[in-house]
Design an enzyme around this catalytic site. Structure first.
Site, short mmCIF file in Angstrom:
data_model
loop_
_atom_site.label_atom_id
_atom_site.label_comp_id
_atom_site.label_asym_id
_atom_site.label_seq_id
_atom_site.Cartn_x
_atom_site.Cartn_y
_atom_site.Cartn_z
N HIS A 71 0.85 -1.20 0.00
CA HIS A 71 0.00 0.00 0.00
C HIS A 71 0.88 1.24 0.00
O HIS A 71 1.96 1.26 0.59
CB HIS A 71 -0.93 -0.01 1.21
N GLU A 82 -3.60 1.85 -7.31
CA GLU A 82 -4.08 2.90 -6.41
C GLU A 82 -3.19 4.13 -6.57
O GLU A 82 -2.15 4.24 -5.93
CB GLU A 82 -4.09 2.41 -4.96
#
Length: 206
Positions: free
Chosen positions: A76, A146
């Protein structure tokens, strides 16, 4: 609350053709797993690259399996930016998690500065290549695109922007891994997705 979210996901109804996985903080993994039906997966938000050792504070895939957790999110952008995780470390973590039997949501994405410099594809390809150098079986990997500039900012990549990157990623997999992996791997978009924009994003073919 977690209990309320679990109740919504339990009562549904959920689309039987859509795999649903909930990623929650480590202290609540057991609670979420106990309150969700088996049809809904639970993902940890991080794990380390080895099974055991003197790594105080880290969580291993073996520990997650002890809790009956089947998924983990790795790479992430906040792990990369705030905790300084390198492409190589993330690749090691992905490879170890897969070897231990977990399914992995592997995150990639560019910053606003990188997008404005025309480096979106170069950054995403670099991050993906690091993983591909360590992973040969992609059947338990979901790639999550992302863009960093769209996470928690209220800004969302347009469906067209997301689709462009997803198409480029599939071509990268065709050219660098295999056509079979390119055709079968799941690529999802993450970044300020809301009830208002999710349908338009989901309508894109990739």
């Amino acid at each position: 609350s977690i209990a309320e979210l679990c109740k919504v996901l339990t009562t549904g109804p959920l689309n039987a053709d859509t795999e649903v996985v909930v990623g929650c903080p480590a202290p609540y993994l057991t609670l979420a797993r106990s309150q969700l039906p088996d049809s809904v997966g639970v993902a940890a938000q991080n794990c380390y690259k080895v099974a055991k050792g003197a790594f105080t504070g880290e969580i291993s895939p073996a520990m997650l399996k002890d809790l009956n957790i089947g998924w983990v999110i790795l790479g992430h952008s906040e792990r990369r930016a705030i905790f300084g995780e390198s492409d190589e470390l993330i690749a090691d973590k992905v490879a170890h998690a897969l070897a231990e039997g977990l399914k992995v949501i592997a995150c990639i994405g560019e910053t606003l500065q990188e997008r404005e410099a025309g480096q979106t594809e170069a950054v995403c390809f670099r991050q993906t290549k690091a993983i591909a150098d360590k992973v040969k079986d992609w059947s338990n990997v979901v790639v999550a695109y992302e863009p960093v500039w769209a996470i928690g900012t209220g800004k969302t990549a347009t469906p067209e922007q997301a689709q462009e990157v997803h198409v480029a990623l599939r071509k990268w997999f065709t050219d660098n891994v295999s056509a079979d992996v390119s055709a079968s791997i799941r690529i999802q978009y993450g970044g300020s997705v809301t009830a208002a924009n999710c349908r338009e994003l989901a309508a894109k073919p990739d």
